[in-house]
Design an enzyme around this catalytic site. Sequence first.
Site: not given
Length: 550
Positions: A210, A279
């Site tokens: 993330d 990401e």
Amino acid sequence: MSEGIVSSSAVDADWWRGAVIYQVYPRSYQDTTGDGTGDLKGITERLPHIASLGVDALWISPFFTSPMRDFGYDVSDYCDVDPMFGTLGDFKALVERAHELGLKVMIDQVLSHSSSEHPWFIESRSSRDNDKADWYVWADAKPDGTPPNNWLSIFGGPAWQWDTGRRQYYLHNFLATQPDLNLHNAEVQDALLEAVRFWLDLGVDGFRLDTINFYFHDRELRNNPPLHPEQRNASIAPDVNPYNFQDHLFDKNQPENLEFLKRLRRLLETFPGSAAVGEVGDAQRGLQIVADYTSGGDKVHMCYSFDLLSETPPTVDHLSTVVRSFEETVKDGWACWAFSNHDVQRHASRWALGFGGTPQHLKLLAAVLLSLRGSVCIYQGEELGLTEADLQFEDLQDPYGIEFWPSFKGRDGCRTPMVWGVEEKHAGFSQAKPWLPVSDEHRSQAVDRQHADPDSVLNHYRGFIAFRKENLPLIKGNFELVSQNDQVFCFRRRFGNETIICAFNMSDETQTVRIADESVETLEGSGFNGHADGQTITIPPIDAYFGLVG
């Protein structure tokens, strides 16, 4: 292990290169406890559906212990399962069953920040001289009491929160309950890598990282410069959010991250076959960051940016620009492409006006996504052609949507429960009232109905993924754009001695194109109706052609 089941350990360590990864949002996949929230046992129960798609892996969004201010992306224990999702035993059973079905398991790792309820932060905020005082990003106020600099939170307002105990500000790029960890501190890096090792020891095959470019901040806390209005891009934050007004030079994207990612990669290499996808959240320099983070084979294996998660319709010009820029910028790195995920409006709605939202449009888009050079992420419900659910304000759970309503409705519309049965209570997701309402519009697209329809979007995904597996150039081949008219997106994929021409008619009219190859033999099994006559390819409206170049 059952006869005929292939152990995941038998798959080569390069499995991730060209893999199709299916994202599961656990709160909304399947509830087995009757509390209206999905859980790990529910995912295990539905693994046969995921396996039936022919995908290589599933990525599970956070299920760790958390106060759930941001639905699991605020972790209070990196090495345990939140009771709402089950137990560590349930997770182990999930991994075992997935491996029996030939599926890799990737899980989210939220390393840039924790929950404010994590014991690390509780200790850190207790004084300025405790053992973890420097584990988070703390700074003194300016002489006038205002925050240390102009950095903004993606979720709105300043990225700094005053703490009355330490009488300092702490950094939070997201919610104030998500303080940023200080990865400039080697002890923090060590602790995070130990958490990664914990899950590797439990048998996970990889990680989705993330906000991978948020790990480090500028040590000098320099102000971000303003961004010219013409350069503002709403792909990372909605255009109503002043976050887009800055050029984020100093609050993320720091060069120190490269060395940490090398440390992470060295850990992964001790578990052969494990892989990571990052990401990259940056609207101005996303592809360059993907290049930096995936080049050289010594950092993460692949990354995705928001180029194809934006509102820009998938015209031939836009698709060509993105992939050309990728090929020119990323070079030896590797992309993981996606059209939808848990943070953006579903592409069936996002692009409906710019390209159309019919099942045929969605089938064509799936083929485009699954034919690009790179790996692919498919978000749960995408295989059904689900649209963005239209929720009322009183149904919202997402603090992001509540903050910016009604100009921006947040992320709940793409997170509503999966629909399994047309006639079942709550479409088969739960026996209780779900945490988000099941969309009436989605019910008719349930898995049981589409499974029985050979022409459904679901069966198209299954068929095309199988077609992809039969044609290795579509998985691991290089990529070469072929110039055609502005209605046909055309390229070659080449691997070894095989070359496949892929041509997508994005228009509502039949298109005829000529290619320079000597001859083309139509490949059967793609589910599309384009055909070739010598060097001439004819493609019906919203259709495609795949051919083996002779």
